[in-house]
Design a protein around this motif. Structure first.
Motif, PDB file in Angstrom:
ATOM      1  N   UNK A 177     -46.435  53.575  -0.079  1.00 27.87           N
ATOM      2  CA  UNK A 177     -45.862  54.331   1.031  1.00 27.87           C
ATOM      3  C   UNK A 177     -46.721  55.473   1.528  1.00 27.87           C
ATOM      4  N   UNK A 178     -47.739  55.883   0.730  1.00 27.05           N
ATOM      5  CA  UNK A 178     -48.652  56.949   1.148  1.00 27.05           C
ATOM      6  C   UNK A 178     -50.051  56.397   1.396  1.00 27.05           C
ATOM      7  N   UNK A 189     -40.464  59.560   9.173  1.00 29.60           N
ATOM      8  CA  UNK A 189     -39.101  59.659   8.648  1.00 29.60           C
ATOM      9  C   UNK A 189     -39.093  59.513   7.122  1.00 29.60           C
ATOM     10  N   UNK A 190     -39.878  58.575   6.626  1.00 29.23           N
ATOM     11  CA  UNK A 190     -39.948  58.380   5.181  1.00 29.23           C
ATOM     12  C   UNK A 190     -40.613  59.578   4.522  1.00 29.23           C
ATOM     13  N   UNK A 191     -41.682  60.081   5.128  1.00 27.48           N
ATOM     14  CA  UNK A 191     -42.352  61.255   4.572  1.00 27.48           C
ATOM     15  C   UNK A 191     -41.400  62.447   4.528  1.00 27.48           C
ATOM     16  N   UNK A 215     -50.661  66.000   7.792  1.00 23.61           N
ATOM     17  CA  UNK A 215     -50.052  67.327   7.802  1.00 23.61           C
ATOM     18  C   UNK A 215     -49.001  67.380   8.905  1.00 23.61           C
ATOM     19  N   UNK A 216     -47.884  67.964   8.585  1.00 26.48           N
ATOM     20  CA  UNK A 216     -46.821  68.106   9.570  1.00 26.48           C
ATOM     21  C   UNK A 216     -45.743  69.025   9.046  1.00 26.48           C
ATOM     22  N   UNK A 217     -44.767  69.298   9.876  1.00 23.87           N
ATOM     23  CA  UNK A 217     -43.679  70.181   9.484  1.00 23.87           C
ATOM     24  C   UNK A 217     -42.428  69.376   9.150  1.00 23.87           C
ATOM     25  N   UNK A 218     -41.806  69.747   8.050  1.00 26.73           N
ATOM     26  CA  UNK A 218     -40.510  69.205   7.656  1.00 26.73           C
ATOM     27  C   UNK A 218     -39.606  70.398   7.408  1.00 26.73           C
TER      28      UNK A 218
END
Length: 318
Positions: A177-178, A189-191, A215-218
């Motif tokens: 998945x990574x 969505x999974x991340x 890299x992103x914001x959650x």
């Protein structure tokens, strides 16, 4: 050989994302080197140790963490003992290769859990390689015992950040998945689910052999995935160097191949410029032309992959 060998994922590989960071360990060092996919390459390990000493000369305290598959090409008694003895002196977790050397699962083959887009020939050759390496490992029960005691993941508190170190993904030791392919195809969505469930700020992984940084914001928090591809094989086009993930509060002492930097944090994929000629001589002795490893990996050792540095950072952090 069963069609599922090398593609199936044993139940013992599985875990829940919620369980991965329940007991994080504090790290006192100010640089982490996450080394995945060494694949039995002692010359790459030599170069990584040189890199660590260079960091230390620059005043950086380094913690080495091996996140699995440090065995693979080392189908030789002397090399098998050397690789495992050196690595087991450091913090380490299991990869699927190491797991199958210590506690073989019936029908797992190499334990790679290859997805359908991987050619069946690759799967069968990996299973053959595992069979040969298991014969070697069986002659070293003391090493097998030590491997069997290693965890499948580690969660570290690093300067206030929660760093989850695993081999595959947050649901399986051999999960894909990574993988570069998964992140490139869009898996936000999974991340997001995995980051919420684990509470991690950064996930460092390997297993899938191609490097990627996301890299992103959650929930308004910056999150990062760093997959180093392989420390013991080439990762980029026309490039035989391995890669390791460096996580630090200071910039690296040398130019990374890819990096994400924000105030107080540098996440970099650092090149491992080991002695490729010496490694090829040893590899060819262990795995001569026509052998499973030579067919699957010899060209990658010399030529790398199809990737270029600009193609391994997502979504648009250059």
């Amino acid at each position: 050989m069963a069609d599922t060998e090398g593609r199936s994922c044993p139940l013992t590989y599985r875990y829940t994302p919620e369980s991965l960071c329940r007991e994080p360990a504090q790290v006192s060092e100010d640089v982490l080197y996450i080394v995945g996919g060494l694949y039995g390459n002692a010359f790459a390990l030599d170069e990584i140790e040189v890199m660590v000493r260079a960091e230390e000369r620059h005043g950086h305290r380094v913690k080495l963490v091996f996140n699995g598959d440090f065995n693979w090409f080392n189908a030789d008694d002397t090399l098998f003992r050397e690789i495992n003895s050196r690595i087991l002196d450091h913090t380490a977790i299991l990869g699927n290769v190491d797991y199958e050397l210590s506690v073989p699962n019936a029908g797992a083959g190499c334990g790679c859990a290859y997805p359908e887009y991987v050619d069946q020939g690759v799967v069968e050759r990996s299973n053959q390689m595992m069979g040969r390496l298991q014969v070697v490992a069986d002659r070293h029960p003391d090493i097998q015992k030590k491997l069997s005691l290693l965890p499948r993941y580690r969660c570290l508190i690093f300067g206030g950040l929660k760093v989850l170190v695993l081999h595959g993904d947050p649901e399986s030791l051999a999960g894909w998945g990574l993988a570069h392919e998964s992140i490139a195809s869009g898996s936000e969505e999974k991340l997001a689910y995995w980051f919420r469930a684990t509470g991690a700020n950064l996930i460092a992984c390997t297993h899938t052999c191609l490097p990627v940084i996301w890299s992103g914001k959650v929930d308004e928090k910056q999150r990062i995935v760093a997959n180093n591809g392989a420390a013991g094989m080439g990762n980029l086009r026309a490039d035989s160097r391995g890669l390791v993930t460096r996580i630090g509060f200071t910039s690296p002492f040398m130019e990374p191949l890819a990096a994400i930097a924000r105030p107080g944090l540098h996440v970099s994929l650092m090149p491992v410029a080991y002695d490729i000629d010496a490694w090829l001589a040893q590899f060819d002795r262990l795995w001569p032309e026509g052998s499973p490893a030579a067919v699957s990996y010899r060209r990658r050792l010399t030529d790398g992959t199809h990737l270029v540095p600009e193609g391994i950072i997502f979504p648009s952090f250059r």
